[in-house]
Scaffold this motif. Structure first.
Motif, PDB file in Angstrom:
ATOM      1  N   ILE A   1       0.840  -1.204   0.000  1.00  0.00           N
ATOM      2  CA  ILE A   1       0.000   0.000   0.000  1.00  0.00           C
ATOM      3  C   ILE A   1       0.869   1.244   0.000  1.00  0.00           C
ATOM      4  CG2 ILE A   1      -1.579   1.371   1.424  1.00  0.00           C
ATOM      5  CD1 ILE A   1      -2.917  -1.263   2.257  1.00  0.00           C
ATOM      6  N   ASP A   2       1.921   1.235   0.815  1.00  0.00           N
ATOM      7  CA  ASP A   2       2.835   2.370   0.863  1.00  0.00           C
ATOM      8  C   ASP A   2       3.485   2.596  -0.498  1.00  0.00           C
ATOM      9  OD1 ASP A   2       4.287   4.479   1.845  1.00  0.00           O
ATOM     10  OD2 ASP A   2       5.675   3.275   3.027  1.00  0.00           O
ATOM     11  N   ALA A   3       3.869   1.485  -1.166  1.00  0.00           N
ATOM     12  CA  ALA A   3       4.478   1.606  -2.489  1.00  0.00           C
ATOM     13  C   ALA A   3       3.483   2.184  -3.497  1.00  0.00           C
ATOM     14  CB  ALA A   3       4.984   0.247  -2.960  1.00  0.00           C
ATOM     15  N   ALA A   4       2.227   1.755  -3.418  1.00  0.00           N
ATOM     16  CA  ALA A   4       1.199   2.292  -4.314  1.00  0.00           C
ATOM     17  C   ALA A   4       0.982   3.776  -4.052  1.00  0.00           C
ATOM     18  CB  ALA A   4      -0.106   1.518  -4.137  1.00  0.00           C
ATOM     19  N   ARG A   5       0.990   4.146  -2.794  1.00  0.00           N
ATOM     20  CA  ARG A   5       0.799   5.552  -2.443  1.00  0.00           C
ATOM     21  C   ARG A   5       1.968   6.401  -2.956  1.00  0.00           C
ATOM     22  NH1 ARG A   5       0.526   4.900   2.826  1.00  0.00           N
ATOM     23  NH2 ARG A   5      -1.728   4.667   3.004  1.00  0.00           N
ATOM     24  N   ARG A   6       3.174   5.902  -2.818  1.00  0.00           N
ATOM     25  CA  ARG A   6       4.360   6.664  -3.230  1.00  0.00           C
ATOM     26  C   ARG A   6       4.493   6.762  -4.748  1.00  0.00           C
ATOM     27  NH1 ARG A   6       9.328   4.434   0.320  1.00  0.00           N
ATOM     28  NH2 ARG A   6      10.448   5.434  -1.410  1.00  0.00           N
TER      29      ARG A   6
ATOM     30  N   LEU B   1      -7.935  -1.195   4.377  1.00  0.00           N
ATOM     31  CA  LEU B   1      -8.090  -0.207   3.313  1.00  0.00           C
ATOM     32  C   LEU B   1      -8.589   1.125   3.870  1.00  0.00           C
ATOM     33  CD1 LEU B   1      -9.601  -2.338   0.404  1.00  0.00           C
ATOM     34  CD2 LEU B   1      -7.236  -1.556   0.675  1.00  0.00           C
ATOM     35  N   GLU B   2      -9.508   1.066   4.802  1.00  0.00           N
ATOM     36  CA  GLU B   2     -10.021   2.305   5.403  1.00  0.00           C
ATOM     37  C   GLU B   2      -8.951   2.989   6.241  1.00  0.00           C
ATOM     38  OE1 GLU B   2     -14.703   0.866   5.469  1.00  0.00           O
ATOM     39  OE2 GLU B   2     -13.470   0.680   7.289  1.00  0.00           O
TER      40      GLU B   2
ATOM     41  N   LYS C   1      -4.668   7.644   5.880  1.00  0.00           N
ATOM     42  CA  LYS C   1      -3.300   8.172   5.949  1.00  0.00           C
ATOM     43  C   LYS C   1      -2.906   8.872   4.651  1.00  0.00           C
ATOM     44  CE  LYS C   1      -1.788   4.233   8.795  1.00  0.00           C
ATOM     45  NZ  LYS C   1      -0.874   3.057   8.826  1.00  0.00           N
ATOM     46  N   GLY C   2      -3.599   8.536   3.576  1.00  0.00           N
ATOM     47  CA  GLY C   2      -3.284   9.091   2.265  1.00  0.00           C
ATOM     48  C   GLY C   2      -3.827   8.198   1.183  1.00  0.00           C
ATOM     49  N   ALA C   3      -4.493   8.773   0.207  1.00  0.00           N
ATOM     50  CA  ALA C   3      -5.167   7.982  -0.815  1.00  0.00           C
ATOM     51  C   ALA C   3      -4.180   7.245  -1.711  1.00  0.00           C
ATOM     52  CB  ALA C   3      -6.057   8.888  -1.658  1.00  0.00           C
ATOM     53  N   PHE C   4      -4.647   6.139  -2.275  1.00  0.00           N
ATOM     54  CA  PHE C   4      -3.892   5.363  -3.261  1.00  0.00           C
ATOM     55  C   PHE C   4      -4.906   4.641  -4.146  1.00  0.00           C
ATOM     56  CE2 PHE C   4      -4.558   2.944   0.562  1.00  0.00           C
ATOM     57  CZ  PHE C   4      -4.953   1.689   0.143  1.00  0.00           C
TER      58      PHE C   4
END
Length: 263
Positions: free
Chosen positions: A115-120, A140-141, A146-149
């Motif tokens: 998820i972090d990789a998708a966000r970045r 997911l929620e 924390k930030g959309a992705f």
């Protein structure tokens, strides 16, 4: 044109047949396909197929079955590998409580890393979720807060609540050959209520061949039949469904050059 948004062309089932598979797909108006990463250690094989064929793109990631074996893979590595022009998504990653091939806490930790990789990167996260609806929706929620992705629930066969909670977060939902099975009435009811602008189709080849090929090896050409059944469910023509799902794919997988869809 129809897009097979999720297949596994690197799997041994297709050894030596890539050119023939792509030709059969083209004959069925399937002009684009995404071969999905399931093990970062095998990413080179996935990427090689995408590099060799203009109709094929790929993703990079660790399937939940492999989470324990690839718990060392960090976000920076995923982000670096995803910088290649042919890599258009992160995953597949997620939770699988049916097989529990990796401990659930490890699955969760690895999933959050993806998820972090998708966000970045801003690339869509291709999500595998099986028998884990409550935990998946909660993660997911939490992570979206924390930030959309970008979110894609691949091969959707879960319950209505997960669909609704994910769609509320902006998720897209992809349906496979399971949608065509005789006992999939509940899934078709769910598909009917997914907003049209969030729908995708896929094969998950070599698995889950749609009727009338159920039980046989699946391949990208067969996604056209799943799209036809989805069109029936939504009350539109197959041509309209092809146009809708391809447009949705283009919006979600925005890294794919626009000229690919103009040809």
């Amino acid at each position: 044109m129809i897009v097979d948004s999720h297949c596994h062309l690197d799997f041994p089932d297709f050894a030596g047949e890539t050119n023939a598979l792509i030709a059969r797909a083209a004959a069925a108006d399937v002009g684009l396909m995404v071969t999905i990463g399931t093990r970062v250690r095998d990413f080179a094989k996935v990427l090689a197929i995408a590099e060799a064929h203009p109709e094929v793109y790929c993703t990079v990631g660790t399937h939940p079955h492999e989470a324990e074996k690839e718990a060392h893979v960090g976000v920076d590595e995923l982000v670096t590998l995803a910088s290649h022009p042919k890599v258009i998504g992160i995953g597949e990653a997620g939770l699988d409580y049916y097989y529990d091939s990796s401990p659930r806490d490890v699955q969760s930790a690895v999933f959050r890393r993806h998820i972090d990789a998708a966000r970045r990167t801003g690339l869509p996260l291709c999500i595998h979720s099986r028998d884990a609806d409550d935990d998946m929706a909660s993660i997911l929620e939490e992570e979206t807060a924390k930030g959309a992705f970008p979110i894609l629930l691949h091969c959707f066969s879960s319950g209505r609540e997960l669909m609704e909670r994910a769609v509320a977060l902006g998720a897209f939902v992809s349906f496979s050959g399971i949608l065509t099975f005789k006992r999939s009435d509940d899934l078709r009811d769910i598909a009917k209520d997914v907003p049209a602008d969030r729908l995708l189709v896929e094969t998950d080849a070599p698995y889950l061949a749609p009727l009338p090929w159920r039980g046989k090896r699946n391949e990208p050409a067969y996604v056209a039949h799943t799209a036809k059944v989805l069109a029936e469910v939504k009350g539109v023509t197959p041509a309209e469904m092809a146009e809708t799902t391809t447009a949705n794919f283009a919006r979600l997988f925005a890294k794919v050059p626009r000229e690919v869809f103009a040809s």
